[in-house]
Design an enzyme around this catalytic site. Structure first.
Site, PDB file in Angstrom:
ATOM      1  N   ASP A   1      23.149  13.849   0.911  1.00 51.84           N
ATOM      2  CA  ASP A   1      22.740  14.327   2.233  1.00 51.84           C
ATOM      3  C   ASP A   1      23.014  13.251   3.276  1.00 51.84           C
ATOM      4  O   ASP A   1      22.103  12.586   3.777  1.00 51.84           O
ATOM      5  CB  ASP A   1      21.257  14.704   2.208  1.00 51.84           C
ATOM      6  CG  ASP A   1      20.811  15.422   3.465  1.00 51.84           C
ATOM      7  OD1 ASP A   1      21.690  15.864   4.238  1.00 51.84           O
ATOM      8  OD2 ASP A   1      19.589  15.535   3.679  1.00 51.84           O
TER       9      ASP A   1
ATOM     10  N   SER B   1      14.559  14.585  10.621  1.00 56.48           N
ATOM     11  CA  SER B   1      15.716  14.550   9.731  1.00 56.48           C
ATOM     12  C   SER B   1      16.864  13.754  10.330  1.00 56.48           C
ATOM     13  O   SER B   1      17.129  13.822  11.525  1.00 56.48           O
ATOM     14  CB  SER B   1      16.215  15.967   9.465  1.00 56.48           C
ATOM     15  OG  SER B   1      15.498  16.572   8.437  1.00 56.48           O
TER      16      SER B   1
ATOM     17  N   HIS C   1      22.587  17.687   6.270  1.00 54.71           N
ATOM     18  CA  HIS C   1      21.999  18.993   6.575  1.00 54.71           C
ATOM     19  C   HIS C   1      21.722  19.167   8.066  1.00 54.71           C
ATOM     20  O   HIS C   1      21.487  20.286   8.518  1.00 54.71           O
ATOM     21  CB  HIS C   1      20.731  19.234   5.739  1.00 54.71           C
ATOM     22  CG  HIS C   1      19.497  18.558   6.241  1.00 54.71           C
ATOM     23  ND1 HIS C   1      19.058  17.349   5.755  1.00 54.71           N
ATOM     24  CD2 HIS C   1      18.588  18.933   7.174  1.00 54.71           C
ATOM     25  CE1 HIS C   1      17.929  17.013   6.362  1.00 54.71           C
ATOM     26  NE2 HIS C   1      17.623  17.959   7.228  1.00 54.71           N
TER      27      HIS C   1
END
Length: 509
Positions: free
Chosen positions: A98, A193, A50
């Site tokens: 992911d 992230s 992502h």
């Protein structure tokens, strides 16, 4: 509470030499950070899908082996990106997969991270202490418009959580796991992230996971979700064995008609690669030349295709190639474009930005006094306004929206990738960060198939473009959830003075 990664501590300068900062192209490192990553050695970096699924090599750089984003030699640690490989089954963070690999333009000489295998993962007890690090948001308060980022790398310890306590989409899935405290208080957050979460072992530290998502930051009862690296051992090996190709490429605006494109494949593996079949998908698409039947070591080949742009809208062409390479029985390359026609002279004069061209779709935006607005649309119709050639910097404009909430949408695409959506009545100022030397922005109003509400119109005015050096708005990753998230990528789309204008908030995944 002292602000930390969320209530962690500042890392020692040499604690995590494999740590990577992903930063927007043409931005200072400390201003352009949007995600973390880890160095795998050679030319490869591991991160979250992502973080990069809406990006290409022109959008980002990797900064390796530093803990302070403002240190004097930071530019010596900055590397250009050659290719990005997002997991083929990635759709959104809650569905898993992911994970992504970044290939650098050249090899880098830094300490690489050790990756945990399935045996280590399966034998870790619940409650095992894990360490996660990053430069992300350190303000855990939900619903606030402020963020708190540090130039220095921070870390925090969190325990491994029983899989059954994970969110429903994770608890029965081996490709992710959860970590954190039942009462919250300690966590990764937005901007962390893609970074690593590690566990101490006999080999020092091994990376167990990748920061993925969660509800809020450090909130009670909401654990952080991390991609389980050991589930993807073969996939990581496949993407790092040396076969290099452009997984996805935006080729810009195209007039109606036939166009040609060549996909390049490079063989940096240790064996000759043979292909046994090529299939193609796309309107009027066909392979016109193929030199990839046998690719020698350290050689490249090309697959050339023709495709037909038959509508004034976004389109794509994809090619699947079968190979005899272990772990890579096939791979896909793709291009995307937007079909356009030239805008009217009046519209072009209103958007007279240097070196910028203006295009429209079949239902063209129109000039109305000092504003530009969408035409009257029928059910199921859309209108696009496209600007190309925009230099790095920021694009700002006032917007007024009068549409049916949750049915009709105002969408923004940057360089072929979706970045922003809103619906319903509202007005405000939108500022978009642009990272490439040549950027394409598409503004789209799309009606549903049924009812109408309000004026069914989007109006923009006061369109301005600030080149690099005059704007601190960096480009970044648009997000898809309005709820908060642990470790969400930074949403650098800046929307100011919004009033009732709805948009995706920070800490979204």
């Amino acid at each position: 509470m002292s602000p930390r990664i969320i209530n962690g501590e500042k890392s020692d300068i040499d604690s995590w030499p494999f740590m990577v900062a992903l930063v927007s192209k043409h931005r200072e490192v400390n201003k352009g950070l949007f995600c973390g990553a880890s160095f795998l050695g050679g030319r490869y970096i591991l991160t979250a899908a992502h973080c990069v699924d809406s990006k290409e090599k022109l959008d980002l750089d990797a900064v390796i082996g530093i803990s302070d984003l403002t240190q004097n030699d930071v530019t010596e640690h900055r590397y250009s990106v050659k290719e990005i490989y997002v997991h083929e089954d990635y759709k959104n963070v809650e569905d898993g997969n992911d994970i992504a690999i970044i290939e650098l333009e050249k090899e880098a000489a830094y300490t690489s991270v050790n990756l945990a295998d399935q045996y280590l993962r399966n034998n870790l007890p619940v409650g095992e202490t894990l360490t996660v690090m990053g430069w992300g948001d350190q303000d855990p308060a939900p619903g606030r418009d402020s963020t708190l980022f540090k130039n220095e790398l921070y870390q925090v310890n969190v325990p491994l959580v029983k899989q059954s306590l994970c969110p429903d989409s994770v608890k029965n899935n081996d490709n992710a796991f959860c970590a954190g405290f039942e009462n919250g208080g300690y966590d990764s957050c937005q901007g962390d992230s893609g970074g690593p979460i590690v566990v101490a072992s006999g080999n020092g530290y091994e990376q167990l996971g990748v920061v993925s998502w969660g509800q809020g930051c450090a909130e009670a009862g909401n654990y952080g979700v991390y991609t389980n690296i050991s589930h993807f051992t073969d996939w990581i090996s496949a993407k790092t064995q040396g076969l290099s190709y452009r997984q996805s490429e935006f080729v810009g605006t195209k007039y109606l008609g036939t166009h040609s494109h060549s996909f390049s494949i490079n063989n940096n593996t240790d064996q000759i690669v043979r292909t046994s079949g090529v299939t193609i998908q796309g309107v009027g698409a066909l392979v016109t030349a193929n030199t990839c039947s046998e690719i020698a070591i350290n050689e490249s080949c090309a697959i050339t295709v023709n495709y037909n742009v038959d509508k004034l809208d976004a389109g794509a062409v994809s090619v699947k190639v079968l190979t005899d390479l272990p772990l890579t029985p096939s791979f896909d390359v793709a291009l995307s474009y937007v079909g356009v026609e030239a805008a009217s002279a009046g519209l072009r004069n209103m958007l007279s930005i240097a070196n910028t061209e203006v295009y429209v779709s079949e239902n063209a935006w129109v000039k109305n006094g000092s504003s530009i607005e969408t035409p009257v649309l029928g059910n199921g119709e859309f209108a696009q306004l496209t600007m190309t050639g925009l230099a790095p910097g920021s694009l700002s404009f006032n917007v007024n929206i009068s549409t049916e909430k949750n049915y009709d949408y105002f969408n923004i695409y940057i360089n072929g990738h979706f970045y922003f959506r809103t619906s319903g009545p509202g007005s405000g100022v939108i500022t978009l960060g642009l990272s490439r030397n040549n950027n394409t922005v598409v503004l789209e109003y799309k009606k549903d198939d049924n009812y109408s509400y309000g004026n069914d119109r989007v109006t923009i005015s006061k369109v301005t473009h600030s080149v690099d050096g005059k704007s601190d708005i960096p480009d970044g990753h648009s997000t898809s959830k309005s709820s908060g998230s642990s470790g969400g990528a930074i949403n650098w789309i800046s929307v100011l003075s919004l009033g009732l204008l709805a948009f995706v908030r920070r800490r979204s995944v």
